[in-house]
Design an enzyme around this catalytic site. Sequence first.
Site, mmCIF file in Angstrom:
data_model
loop_
_atom_site.group_PDB
_atom_site.id
_atom_site.type_symbol
_atom_site.label_atom_id
_atom_site.label_comp_id
_atom_site.label_asym_id
_atom_site.label_seq_id
_atom_site.Cartn_x
_atom_site.Cartn_y
_atom_site.Cartn_z
ATOM 1 N N ASN A 10 0.959 -1.333 0.018
ATOM 2 C CA ASN A 10 -0.180 0.089 0.057
ATOM 3 C C ASN A 10 0.996 1.303 0.118
ATOM 4 O O ASN A 10 1.444 1.552 1.060
ATOM 5 C CB ASN A 10 -0.679 0.146 1.228
ATOM 6 C CG ASN A 10 -1.802 1.358 1.368
ATOM 7 O OD1 ASN A 10 -1.772 2.151 0.547
ATOM 8 N ND2 ASN A 10 -2.358 1.309 2.489
ATOM 9 N N TRP A 11 1.006 1.853 -1.092
ATOM 10 C CA TRP A 11 1.887 2.948 -1.299
ATOM 11 C C TRP A 11 1.360 4.259 -0.709
ATOM 12 O O TRP A 11 2.087 5.201 -0.777
ATOM 13 C CB TRP A 11 2.523 3.064 -2.785
ATOM 14 C CG TRP A 11 3.198 1.822 -3.219
ATOM 15 C CD1 TRP A 11 3.606 0.519 -2.454
ATOM 16 C CD2 TRP A 11 3.641 1.687 -4.476
ATOM 17 N NE1 TRP A 11 4.222 -0.196 -3.117
ATOM 18 C CE2 TRP A 11 4.466 0.260 -4.435
ATOM 19 C CE3 TRP A 11 3.910 2.325 -5.527
ATOM 20 C CZ2 TRP A 11 4.944 -0.066 -5.706
ATOM 21 C CZ3 TRP A 11 4.620 1.882 -6.854
ATOM 22 C CH2 TRP A 11 5.047 0.613 -6.983
ATOM 23 N N LYS A 12 0.200 4.363 -0.653
ATOM 24 C CA LYS A 12 -0.505 5.465 -0.001
ATOM 25 C C LYS A 12 -0.052 6.694 -0.985
ATOM 26 O O LYS A 12 -0.130 6.331 -2.201
ATOM 27 C CB LYS A 12 0.000 5.891 1.291
ATOM 28 C CG LYS A 12 -0.133 4.468 2.257
ATOM 29 C CD LYS A 12 0.136 4.941 3.792
ATOM 30 C CE LYS A 12 -0.223 3.554 4.644
ATOM 31 N NZ LYS A 12 -0.280 3.627 5.982
ATOM 32 N N HIS A 101 -9.545 1.477 4.907
ATOM 33 C CA HIS A 101 -8.525 1.858 5.508
ATOM 34 C C HIS A 101 -8.543 2.835 6.844
ATOM 35 O O HIS A 101 -9.414 3.641 6.565
ATOM 36 C CB HIS A 101 -7.258 2.156 4.692
ATOM 37 C CG HIS A 101 -5.909 2.201 5.150
ATOM 38 N ND1 HIS A 101 -5.556 3.157 6.220
ATOM 39 C CD2 HIS A 101 -4.781 1.380 5.180
ATOM 40 C CE1 HIS A 101 -4.379 2.938 6.512
ATOM 41 N NE2 HIS A 101 -3.936 1.728 5.801
ATOM 42 N N GLU A 103 -6.877 5.298 7.782
ATOM 43 C CA GLU A 103 -6.642 6.621 7.320
ATOM 44 C C GLU A 103 -7.993 7.126 6.554
ATOM 45 O O GLU A 103 -8.287 8.311 6.712
ATOM 46 C CB GLU A 103 -5.276 6.740 6.394
ATOM 47 C CG GLU A 103 -4.071 6.447 7.184
ATOM 48 C CD GLU A 103 -2.917 6.070 6.618
ATOM 49 O OE1 GLU A 103 -2.939 5.801 5.251
ATOM 50 O OE2 GLU A 103 -1.981 5.394 7.282
ATOM 51 N N GLU A 175 -5.607 -4.530 10.895
ATOM 52 C CA GLU A 175 -4.793 -3.516 11.236
ATOM 53 C C GLU A 175 -4.813 -2.853 12.384
ATOM 54 O O GLU A 175 -5.859 -1.661 12.324
ATOM 55 C CB GLU A 175 -4.763 -2.582 9.751
ATOM 56 C CG GLU A 175 -4.284 -2.904 8.586
ATOM 57 C CD GLU A 175 -3.751 -2.095 7.493
ATOM 58 O OE1 GLU A 175 -2.541 -2.526 7.024
ATOM 59 O OE2 GLU A 175 -4.268 -0.947 7.346
ATOM 60 N N GLY A 181 2.158 2.815 10.728
ATOM 61 C CA GLY A 181 3.369 3.583 10.565
ATOM 62 C C GLY A 181 3.800 4.256 11.716
ATOM 63 O O GLY A 181 4.463 5.220 11.925
ATOM 64 N N SER A 221 3.112 -1.653 10.482
ATOM 65 C CA SER A 221 4.666 -1.775 10.776
ATOM 66 C C SER A 221 5.207 -2.943 10.514
ATOM 67 O O SER A 221 6.036 -3.523 11.503
ATOM 68 C CB SER A 221 4.918 -1.229 12.249
ATOM 69 O OG SER A 221 4.303 0.220 12.550
ATOM 70 N N GLY A 242 2.575 -1.174 4.546
ATOM 71 C CA GLY A 242 2.610 0.421 3.883
ATOM 72 C C GLY A 242 4.308 0.769 3.755
ATOM 73 O O GLY A 242 4.802 0.594 2.630
ATOM 74 N N GLY A 243 4.784 1.336 4.676
ATOM 75 C CA GLY A 243 6.204 2.066 4.699
ATOM 76 C C GLY A 243 7.139 1.005 4.031
ATOM 77 O O GLY A 243 8.001 1.557 3.118
HETATM 78 P P1 PGA Z 1 2.699 0.546 7.701
HETATM 79 O O1 PGA Z 1 1.204 0.773 7.153
HETATM 80 O O2 PGA Z 1 3.140 -0.872 7.151
HETATM 81 O O3 PGA Z 1 3.583 1.592 7.151
HETATM 82 O O4 PGA Z 1 2.515 0.686 9.112
HETATM 83 C C1 PGA Z 1 0.286 -0.154 6.882
HETATM 84 C C2 PGA Z 1 -0.872 0.226 6.133
HETATM 85 O O5 PGA Z 1 -1.245 1.380 6.468
HETATM 86 O O6 PGA Z 1 -1.686 -0.558 5.430
#
Ligand code: PGA
Length: 262
Positions: A10-12, A101, A103, A175, A181, A221, A242-243
């Site tokens: 997930n590159w956001k 998600h 966010e 999640e 993050g 994470s 994500g990251g």
């Molecule tokens: P993260 O994000 O791996 O950077 O914690 C995961 C996500 O938001 O799907």
Amino acid sequence: MPRRGLVVGNWKMNGSIAFVQALTQAVGRGVAERERDRPLPCDVVLCPPFTGLSVAGQSLTGSTVRLGGQNSSEAVSGPFTGEISGSMLRDVGCSHVILGHSERRTLFGEGDAGIARKMVAAFREGLVPIVCLGETLSERTAGHTLDVIRTQWLALCPALPEEEEKRSHWVLAYEPVWAIGTGRHATPEQIQAVHGFIRQQLNDHLGATIASRIQILYGGSVTPDNALAIFSQRDVDGGLIGGASLKADTFLAIIDAYLEKF
Ligand code: PGA
């Protein structure tokens, strides 16, 4: 037979066209190298920002790596400024879409009912919805984690298709909001406790066969250092990354951790 796994990047809201092209090509090459030894026991899906989907699709020609959107509208088309429909995602080559998600929930006010409507639209368009669930830190501290998960999950049930064979064509991603993050992942034991609970809910509401087929991912994470311990849990079928998906070597190392599960 073990369930097929799934590792999703997930590159956001990150990445120019050049960045998307380079990273997709590098992941595609890395996956192809690993497939030379044996077919992978998991699918790999990349979710770049909308502007990168087209170039990512071109970069993945001939690759088994698939594409997903990070969100999609419940509507088919029309006057919805800023929205992207499921059919537009299909059109650009997506097979999957991330929905709900945290966010989207916390920053853009999305709620369970709206997420369920988006899920209906995704099924209608033939996309595989990857639906995110998870508790906040205060909910966990108050001991409400499983209640929150149950409420979020029950809101999705009415969105499932009538047809028996389609009811397993979706993915749940646990999640915990406090792990996204932050560098602070849930422990493997905490993760298995929630995944086992979700599997039990699936079993109670949809029956054993469907429950045994649905993939449950963990996100929050995940890094190459903790991925193996997390993926080794019985009810963890992969990750939503994500990251660590923004660099080919760390994302491929996380895929390698999944391969070690078998
Ligand atoms: P993260 O994000 O791996 O950077 O914690 C995961 C996500 O938001 O799907």
